[in-house]
Design a protein around this motif. Structure first.
Motif, PDB file in Angstrom:
ATOM      1  N   ASP A  41     -58.918 -77.627 -52.576  1.00  0.00           N
ATOM      2  CA  ASP A  41     -59.891 -76.570 -52.335  1.00  0.00           C
ATOM      3  C   ASP A  41     -59.202 -75.224 -52.534  1.00  0.00           C
ATOM      4  N   THR A  42     -60.010 -74.178 -52.756  1.00  0.00           N
ATOM      5  CA  THR A  42     -59.457 -72.845 -52.990  1.00  0.00           C
ATOM      6  C   THR A  42     -60.179 -71.804 -52.158  1.00  0.00           C
ATOM      7  N   ILE A  43     -59.477 -70.719 -51.912  1.00  0.00           N
ATOM      8  CA  ILE A  43     -60.049 -69.525 -51.299  1.00  0.00           C
ATOM      9  C   ILE A  43     -59.637 -68.335 -52.149  1.00  0.00           C
ATOM     10  N   GLU A  44     -60.593 -67.439 -52.375  1.00  0.00           N
ATOM     11  CA  GLU A  44     -60.341 -66.165 -53.050  1.00  0.00           C
ATOM     12  C   GLU A  44     -61.062 -65.082 -52.256  1.00  0.00           C
ATOM     13  N   PRO A  45     -60.664 -63.823 -52.455  1.00  0.00           N
ATOM     14  CA  PRO A  45     -61.435 -62.759 -51.824  1.00  0.00           C
ATOM     15  C   PRO A  45     -62.799 -62.646 -52.514  1.00  0.00           C
ATOM     16  N   PRO A  46     -63.755 -62.013 -51.867  1.00  0.00           N
ATOM     17  CA  PRO A  46     -65.056 -61.830 -52.518  1.00  0.00           C
ATOM     18  C   PRO A  46     -64.953 -60.831 -53.663  1.00  0.00           C
ATOM     19  N   SER A  47     -65.995 -60.750 -54.455  1.00  0.00           N
ATOM     20  CA  SER A  47     -66.044 -59.792 -55.558  1.00  0.00           C
ATOM     21  C   SER A  47     -66.169 -58.386 -54.994  1.00  0.00           C
ATOM     22  N   ARG A  48     -65.311 -57.503 -55.459  1.00  0.00           N
ATOM     23  CA  ARG A  48     -65.351 -56.102 -55.038  1.00  0.00           C
ATOM     24  C   ARG A  48     -65.158 -55.217 -56.254  1.00  0.00           C
ATOM     25  N   ARG A  82     -57.013 -56.302 -64.391  1.00  0.00           N
ATOM     26  CA  ARG A  82     -56.144 -56.724 -63.299  1.00  0.00           C
ATOM     27  C   ARG A  82     -54.851 -57.295 -63.870  1.00  0.00           C
ATOM     28  N   VAL A  83     -53.793 -57.248 -63.089  1.00  0.00           N
ATOM     29  CA  VAL A  83     -52.516 -57.855 -63.470  1.00  0.00           C
ATOM     30  C   VAL A  83     -51.959 -58.625 -62.275  1.00  0.00           C
ATOM     31  N   GLY A  84     -51.126 -59.603 -62.552  1.00  0.00           N
ATOM     32  CA  GLY A  84     -50.432 -60.326 -61.493  1.00  0.00           C
ATOM     33  C   GLY A  84     -51.302 -61.282 -60.699  1.00  0.00           C
ATOM     34  N   ILE A  85     -52.290 -61.907 -61.332  1.00  0.00           N
ATOM     35  CA  ILE A  85     -53.141 -62.865 -60.640  1.00  0.00           C
ATOM     36  C   ILE A  85     -52.443 -64.229 -60.647  1.00  0.00           C
ATOM     37  N   LEU A  86     -51.990 -64.646 -59.477  1.00  0.00           N
ATOM     38  CA  LEU A  86     -51.219 -65.878 -59.322  1.00  0.00           C
ATOM     39  C   LEU A  86     -52.039 -66.963 -58.630  1.00  0.00           C
ATOM     40  N   ILE A  87     -51.558 -68.181 -58.697  1.00  0.00           N
ATOM     41  CA  ILE A  87     -52.014 -69.257 -57.824  1.00  0.00           C
ATOM     42  C   ILE A  87     -50.884 -69.441 -56.822  1.00  0.00           C
ATOM     43  N   HIS A  88     -51.191 -69.347 -55.519  1.00  0.00           N
ATOM     44  CA  HIS A  88     -50.136 -69.457 -54.512  1.00  0.00           C
ATOM     45  C   HIS A  88     -50.682 -69.974 -53.193  1.00  0.00           C
ATOM     46  N   PRO A  89     -49.784 -70.327 -52.250  1.00  0.00           N
ATOM     47  CA  PRO A  89     -50.244 -70.808 -50.949  1.00  0.00           C
ATOM     48  C   PRO A  89     -50.774 -69.668 -50.090  1.00  0.00           C
ATOM     49  N   LEU A 101     -55.802 -69.011 -53.779  1.00  0.00           N
ATOM     50  CA  LEU A 101     -55.074 -69.758 -52.766  1.00  0.00           C
ATOM     51  C   LEU A 101     -55.508 -71.220 -52.828  1.00  0.00           C
ATOM     52  N   VAL A 102     -54.568 -72.147 -52.668  1.00  0.00           N
ATOM     53  CA  VAL A 102     -54.872 -73.575 -52.750  1.00  0.00           C
ATOM     54  C   VAL A 102     -54.520 -74.274 -51.439  1.00  0.00           C
ATOM     55  N   GLY A 103     -55.254 -75.353 -51.132  1.00  0.00           N
ATOM     56  CA  GLY A 103     -55.006 -76.135 -49.926  1.00  0.00           C
ATOM     57  C   GLY A 103     -56.159 -77.079 -49.666  1.00  0.00           C
ATOM     58  N   SER A 104     -56.257 -77.543 -48.425  1.00  0.00           N
ATOM     59  CA  SER A 104     -57.349 -78.414 -48.001  1.00  0.00           C
ATOM     60  C   SER A 104     -58.261 -77.620 -47.086  1.00  0.00           C
ATOM     61  N   ALA A 105     -59.543 -77.562 -47.428  1.00  0.00           N
ATOM     62  CA  ALA A 105     -60.490 -76.731 -46.689  1.00  0.00           C
ATOM     63  C   ALA A 105     -60.733 -77.270 -45.284  1.00  0.00           C
ATOM     64  N   ASN A 106     -60.783 -76.327 -44.350  1.00  0.00           N
ATOM     65  CA  ASN A 106     -61.188 -76.603 -42.975  1.00  0.00           C
ATOM     66  C   ASN A 106     -62.076 -75.439 -42.572  1.00  0.00           C
ATOM     67  N   GLY A 107     -63.352 -75.522 -42.947  1.00  0.00           N
ATOM     68  CA  GLY A 107     -64.252 -74.392 -42.731  1.00  0.00           C
ATOM     69  C   GLY A 107     -63.890 -73.258 -43.672  1.00  0.00           C
ATOM     70  N   ARG A 108     -63.577 -72.100 -43.102  1.00  0.00           N
ATOM     71  CA  ARG A 108     -63.242 -70.914 -43.890  1.00  0.00           C
ATOM     72  C   ARG A 108     -61.734 -70.703 -44.008  1.00  0.00           C
ATOM     73  N   LEU A 109     -60.951 -71.725 -43.675  1.00  0.00           N
ATOM     74  CA  LEU A 109     -59.492 -71.666 -43.748  1.00  0.00           C
ATOM     75  C   LEU A 109     -58.969 -72.789 -44.623  1.00  0.00           C
ATOM     76  N   LEU A 110     -57.745 -72.613 -45.101  1.00  0.00           N
ATOM     77  CA  LEU A 110     -57.056 -73.672 -45.843  1.00  0.00           C
ATOM     78  C   LEU A 110     -55.927 -74.217 -44.982  1.00  0.00           C
TER      79      LEU A 110
END
Length: 142
Positions: A41-48, A82-89, A101-110
């Motif tokens: 699962d992933t989390i990103e910030p919202p569109s701004r 944009r520059v420097g868009i990574l995949i990270h913990p 951000l990558v991990g296992s979803a638990n509601g709104r957290l990884l």
């Protein structure tokens, strides 16, 4: 462990697909697939307006020497302006200003983010070592 074999079976490319399925004013949630198999699962910030998640489209992923993390990291390119868009913990949307951000979803957290990142990085490193093209397609389904 069964899925790991499927991820490595393509000798010509490692194809990743990020399906964004939920967004509100604080968070964007998604699912990451590798060669068609659900990986995490992933989390990103919202569109701004000035920062937030990147636009949905296909990006190439390259190995990048990150000073912040003091190691090689997966970098999406091109992401202009944009520059420097990574995949990270990371565990929550506040842990990033636009990266995935990558991990296992638990509601709104990884949870299990570092382990999932290490597993993902090992898959990508094998792909790069074997000279395969590595891409991620980002789509929105909300």
């Amino acid at each position: 462990m069964r899925n790991r074999v499927r991820w490595r079976c393509n000798k010509f490319a490692t194809s990743m697909r990020l399906v964004r399925y939920y967004e509100d004013r604080f968070i964007t949630l998604g699912r990451l697939y590798i060669n068609g198999a659900h990986f995490c699962d992933t989390i990103e910030p919202p569109s701004r307006k000035y920062y937030g998640r990147i636009k949905p489209r296909r990006y190439k992923i390259i190995e990048y020497p990150s000073k912040k993390y003091s190691r090689m990291m997966p970098l999406l390119t091109p992401t202009a302006p944009r520059v420097g868009i990574l995949i990270h913990p990371g565990n929550k949307a506040q842990d990033t200003k636009g990266c995935i951000l990558v991990g296992s979803a638990n509601g709104r957290l990884l949870q299990n983010s570092r382990n999932k990142f290490c597993e993902l990085y090992n898959i990508l490193a094998l792909s790069w070592k074997e000279g395969r093209e590595t891409t991620i397609e980002i789509v929105e389904e909300f």
